[in-house]
Motif scaffolding. Structure first.
Motif, short mmCIF file in Angstrom:
data_model
loop_
_atom_site.label_atom_id
_atom_site.label_comp_id
_atom_site.label_asym_id
_atom_site.label_seq_id
_atom_site.Cartn_x
_atom_site.Cartn_y
_atom_site.Cartn_z
N THR A 129 -80.46 -32.09 -8.33
CA THR A 129 -79.26 -32.79 -8.77
C THR A 129 -79.45 -34.29 -8.59
OG1 THR A 129 -78.21 -32.63 -6.58
CG2 THR A 129 -77.77 -30.86 -8.16
N ALA A 130 -78.62 -35.08 -9.29
CA ALA A 130 -78.68 -36.53 -9.19
C ALA A 130 -77.37 -37.13 -9.68
CB ALA A 130 -79.85 -37.09 -10.00
N ASP A 131 -77.12 -38.40 -9.35
CA ASP A 131 -75.90 -39.10 -9.74
C ASP A 131 -76.10 -40.00 -10.96
OD1 ASP A 131 -74.49 -37.93 -7.72
OD2 ASP A 131 -74.54 -39.67 -6.39
N GLU A 132 -77.32 -40.56 -11.13
CA GLU A 132 -77.52 -41.57 -12.18
C GLU A 132 -78.22 -41.01 -13.41
OE1 GLU A 132 -79.25 -45.20 -10.79
OE2 GLU A 132 -78.17 -45.12 -8.88
N SER A 133 -79.41 -40.48 -13.24
CA SER A 133 -80.17 -39.99 -14.40
C SER A 133 -81.17 -38.94 -13.96
CB SER A 133 -80.91 -41.14 -15.10
OG SER A 133 -81.91 -41.68 -14.25
N MET A 134 -81.61 -38.15 -14.95
CA MET A 134 -82.61 -37.14 -14.70
C MET A 134 -83.45 -36.95 -15.96
SD MET A 134 -82.04 -33.16 -13.54
CE MET A 134 -81.00 -33.68 -12.18
N THR A 135 -84.75 -36.94 -15.80
CA THR A 135 -85.65 -36.66 -16.92
C THR A 135 -86.45 -35.41 -16.59
OG1 THR A 135 -87.46 -38.03 -16.07
CG2 THR A 135 -85.84 -39.10 -17.51
N TYR A 136 -86.72 -34.64 -17.65
CA TYR A 136 -87.51 -33.43 -17.48
C TYR A 136 -88.43 -33.28 -18.67
CZ TYR A 136 -88.75 -28.50 -16.84
OH TYR A 136 -89.44 -27.33 -16.67
N ASN A 137 -89.73 -33.18 -18.40
CA ASN A 137 -90.71 -32.98 -19.44
C ASN A 137 -91.02 -31.50 -19.55
OD1 ASN A 137 -93.50 -32.79 -20.73
ND2 ASN A 137 -93.06 -34.96 -20.99
N VAL A 138 -90.66 -30.91 -20.67
CA VAL A 138 -90.82 -29.48 -20.85
C VAL A 138 -92.29 -29.07 -20.80
CG1 VAL A 138 -90.36 -27.54 -22.40
CG2 VAL A 138 -88.71 -29.42 -22.23
N LYS A 139 -93.17 -29.92 -21.34
CA LYS A 139 -94.58 -29.59 -21.41
C LYS A 139 -95.27 -29.67 -20.06
CE LYS A 139 -96.86 -31.03 -24.96
NZ LYS A 139 -97.56 -31.88 -25.95
N THR A 140 -95.00 -30.73 -19.28
CA THR A 140 -95.67 -30.93 -18.00
C THR A 140 -94.94 -30.30 -16.83
OG1 THR A 140 -94.57 -33.05 -17.56
CG2 THR A 140 -96.62 -33.11 -18.84
N GLY A 141 -93.64 -30.01 -17.00
CA GLY A 141 -92.87 -29.44 -15.91
C GLY A 141 -92.49 -30.45 -14.85
N ILE A 142 -92.56 -31.76 -15.17
CA ILE A 142 -92.24 -32.81 -14.21
C ILE A 142 -90.79 -33.26 -14.43
CG2 ILE A 142 -92.73 -35.16 -13.46
CD1 ILE A 142 -95.65 -34.68 -14.12
N ALA A 143 -90.01 -33.25 -13.35
CA ALA A 143 -88.63 -33.72 -13.38
C ALA A 143 -88.49 -34.93 -12.46
CB ALA A 143 -87.68 -32.62 -12.94
N LYS A 144 -87.72 -35.93 -12.91
CA LYS A 144 -87.47 -37.13 -12.11
C LYS A 144 -85.96 -37.34 -12.01
CE LYS A 144 -91.77 -39.35 -13.61
NZ LYS A 144 -92.38 -40.53 -14.26
N GLY A 147 -80.76 -41.57 -8.11
CA GLY A 147 -79.41 -41.76 -7.65
C GLY A 147 -78.92 -40.59 -6.81
N ASN A 148 -78.99 -40.74 -5.49
CA ASN A 148 -78.56 -39.66 -4.59
C ASN A 148 -79.17 -38.33 -5.01
OD1 ASN A 148 -77.14 -38.59 -2.39
ND2 ASN A 148 -75.35 -38.11 -3.63
N ALA A 149 -80.47 -38.34 -5.23
CA ALA A 149 -81.16 -37.14 -5.70
C ALA A 149 -81.24 -36.10 -4.58
CB ALA A 149 -82.56 -37.49 -6.19
N ASN A 150 -81.16 -34.85 -4.98
CA ASN A 150 -81.18 -33.76 -4.02
C ASN A 150 -81.88 -32.56 -4.65
OD1 ASN A 150 -79.57 -32.60 -1.38
ND2 ASN A 150 -79.79 -31.05 -2.96
N ILE A 151 -82.82 -32.00 -3.92
CA ILE A 151 -83.49 -30.79 -4.40
C ILE A 151 -83.40 -29.72 -3.33
CG2 ILE A 151 -85.82 -31.50 -3.62
CD1 ILE A 151 -86.83 -30.17 -6.26
N THR A 152 -82.97 -28.54 -3.74
CA THR A 152 -82.85 -27.40 -2.84
C THR A 152 -83.83 -26.34 -3.27
OG1 THR A 152 -80.50 -27.86 -2.48
CG2 THR A 152 -81.30 -25.68 -1.88
N SER A 153 -84.69 -25.94 -2.35
CA SER A 153 -85.68 -24.89 -2.62
C SER A 153 -85.60 -23.88 -1.48
CB SER A 153 -87.09 -25.49 -2.69
OG SER A 153 -88.04 -24.50 -2.98
N GLY A 154 -85.01 -22.73 -1.78
CA GLY A 154 -84.82 -21.74 -0.72
C GLY A 154 -83.85 -22.26 0.32
N ALA A 182 -90.39 -37.70 -2.61
CA ALA A 182 -89.13 -38.41 -2.43
C ALA A 182 -89.41 -39.82 -1.91
CB ALA A 182 -88.23 -37.67 -1.45
N THR A 183 -88.76 -40.82 -2.51
CA THR A 183 -88.98 -42.22 -2.12
C THR A 183 -87.65 -42.93 -1.93
OG1 THR A 183 -89.13 -42.85 -4.46
CG2 THR A 183 -91.18 -42.38 -3.33
N GLY A 184 -87.72 -44.06 -1.21
CA GLY A 184 -86.54 -44.88 -0.99
C GLY A 184 -85.76 -44.49 0.25
N GLY A 185 -86.36 -43.66 1.11
CA GLY A 185 -85.67 -43.13 2.27
C GLY A 185 -85.37 -41.66 2.06
#
Length: 262
Positions: A129-144, A147-154, A182-185
Motif C-alpha cells: 500500500t502507499a499514499d502518493e503513488s504506485m507503479t507496477y511493471n507487469v513484465k518484470t514484476g517490480i512494484a514501487k 508515500g507511507n509505503a507499507n508491505i505485508t508478507s505473511g 525500503a529507503t528513507g527510514g
C-alpha cells in the motif's frame, strides 16, 4: 463516424467493441465496454468511454468510471498504446489486484502507475500500500510504492517512505514477494520484534532482513543498537554489528524478568 458512434451510444445503454494489439503486446483482442458512452476521436487518436467501463484482454480486467485509450499509428487505430483510467480503478489478473483513484497503463512497457487514495497492490498473501503513488511493471514484476509505503508478507510488515518490491512466480505458479527494498527510514515489524533503521532489504527466499544505519532492534522492553543488523525472521535470530569506521560500539539493554513470586 464520431457523431455516429455517439448517437448510437446514446440510444444503446451498453456498447462494446474489440481492438487488436497485434505483435506489440498480445495477439488477443482488447474489449472495451461502457454503460454510458464510447467515443472515437480520430483527430486526437483516442477513444473515450464513460460509465462502469470494463476493459478485458486475456486474463486482464480493468474497471473504472472513465477511460481514455490512445493509439499512435494513424494507419492502425486498433494499435492502442496507453490507457488512462479515472475513478474507482481496479486492475486485476490471475496473480494480482491493483486499486486506486487514477491509473496510467502504458501497454508498450507494460507498466501501470496508480495515484490517489487507498492505493493497494495485492498478490496472494502479499499486500503493498502507499499514499502518493504506485507503479507496477507487469513484465518484470517490480512494484514501487511512494508515500507511507507499507508491505505485508505473511506475519511480517515493512514500512518506509519508499518501498520497491520484486514479485516472482513461486513453485506452485503463484506470484509472491521475492525481495523488498525500503529507503528513507525503515520499520520492520515481526511477531516478536520491531527493527528500525535508515535502509532495509528483505529476502523472502531465506526470510532474511538486512538493515543499516542507526539500527534499533526492540523485543519487549529489551533493545539492541548498532550500525547494521541481519535478522532471520523465521528463526528470530538477530545479529547486530558495530560501525568500525567510527568505532561506534554495539549496545544492548536487557531487563530481567521479575520474579513471579515477588
Amino acid at each position: 463516424m464520431k457523431y455516429f458512434l455517439i448517437l448510437c451510444l446514446m440510444i444503446i445503454p451498453s456498447y462494446s467493441f474489440s481492438q487488436e494489439l497485434g505483435e506489440r503486446n498480445s495477439e488477443s483482442p482488447i474489449e472495451i465496454s461502457a454503460e454510458n458512452s464510447l467515443e472515437w476521436i480520430q483527430a486526437k487518436k483516442k477513444y473515450m468511454a464513460s460509465g462502469d467501463v470494463v476493459v478485458t484482454q486475456d486474463d486482464l480486467v480493468l474497471k473504472t468510471d472513465q477511460l481514455t485509450a490512445f493509439y499512435e499509428n494513424e494507419d492502425s487505430n486498433t494499435d492502442i498504446t496507453e490507457f488512462i483510467a479515472v475513478g474507482n480503478v481496479i486492475i486485476e489478473n490471475t496473480d494480482s489486484v491493483i486499486v486506486g483513484d487514477k491509473a496510467v497503463y502504458n501497454l508498450l512497457n507494460e507498466e501501470i502507475t496508480v495515484t490517489g487514495n487507498n492505493l493497494k497492490l495485492t498478490n496472494n498473501q502479499d499486500v503493498l500500500t502507499a499514499d502518493e503513488s504506485m507503479t507496477y511493471n507487469v513484465k518484470t514484476g517490480i512494484a514501487k510504492a511512494k508515500g507511507n509505503a507499507n508491505i505485508t508478507s505473511g506475519e511480517n510488515q515493512i514500512q518506509a517512505p519508499m518501498i520497491e518490491g520484486r514479485f516472482v512466480k513461486s513453485d506452485n505458479d503463484e506470484m509472491t514477494l521475492s525481495k523488498a527494498t525500503a529507503t528513507g527510514g525503515v520499520k520492520i515489524t515481526t511477531k516478536d520484534e520491531v527493527i528500525t533503521g535508515n535502509i532495509g532489504t528483505f529476502s523472502a527466499r531465506n526470510d532474511l532482513a538486512n538493515i543499516s544505519g542507526n539500527v534499533v532492534i526492540t523485543r519487549g522492553p529489551n533493545r539492541l543498537e548498532g550500525d547494521r543488523a541481519q535478522v532471520n525472521l523465521k528463526t528470530n535470530i538477530s545479529q547486530i554489528f558495530a560501525d568500525k569506521k567510527t568505532n561506534q560500539r554495539v549496545k544492548g539493554v536487557f531487563f530481567p524478568k521479575e520474579n513471579s513470586g515477588s
